[in-house]
Design a protein around this motif. Structure first.
Motif: not given
Length: 196
Positions: A11, A13, A15-16, A21, A23
């Motif tokens: 990852q 970023t 946020q990820e 992510g 997800s």
């Protein structure tokens, strides 16, 4: 754990890294919460506590479970629609201001420090008892491994190991229960527990 972190740790970023992510589905998040909240103290300790004090023992995990249900039903949908929020304090800050954000962050740190410390102590105890290594060395090893795999893989790595841990927890509870039921031991007093 480290191999899982290296596999998932691509990852880029924030946020990820923090949210995998975004997800994770409901089953994955539920497995992560189970793995985090259920352990030796919850499974074995609470059975002993329930035997000695009765239904009052429910509130050790029950209050947290009720809080998570309320969070999931009423706040999680709003949190999912707030793309700039990476943490619960971020969301509280949007809704109630910076002071509430800081206080909620402080509360989370204080509460989770005890939970994480208990998990490290349990893991170090298992490691020390099964290998004969020094207990302090085991605490350092456990803390180092956990910190490394989280720093490398982020939330995705945590979710991956939590899924496996949840399976182990259910097996650790279900297999002895099945074996005890299959043997149908005769329990003559409420304090007697079959050990064979």
């Amino acid at each position: 754990m480290i191999a899982n972190a290296l596999r998932t740790g691509r990852q880029q970023t924030t946020q990820e890294f923090l949210l995998a992510g975004r997800s994770a589905n409901s089953v994955t998040v539920a497995a992560s919460l189970i793995a985090t909240c259920l352990g030796g103290s919850a499974v074995l300790g609470m059975v002993a506590r329930a035997h000695s004090i009765g239904w009052t023992a429910f509130w050790w995990l029950g209050a947290g479970a009720l809080g998570l249900i309320i969070l999931a039903l009423f706040y999680a949908p709003h949190f999912q629609r707030a793309p700039d929020c990476a943490t619960l304090p971020d969301y509280i800050g949007l809704r109630a201001g910076k002071t509430a954000q800081r206080l909620s962050g402080l509360l989370i740190v204080v509460m989770w420090t005890g939970v994480i410390a208990a998990q490290w102590v349990a893991a170090a105890s298992i490691l020390a008892n099964s290998t004969g290594l020094d207990y302090t060395l085991c605490i350092i090893a456990v803390a180092t491994i956990v910190a490394l795999y989280i720093c490398i893989g982020g939330q995705a790595a945590v979710l991956g190991t939590d899924r496996a841990q949840t399976i182990f927890i259910f097996l650790a509870v279900a297999l002895p229960a099945f074996m005890i039921h299959a043997q149908k031991p005769a329990i003559t007093s409420p304090t007697e527990f079959p050990t064979r």
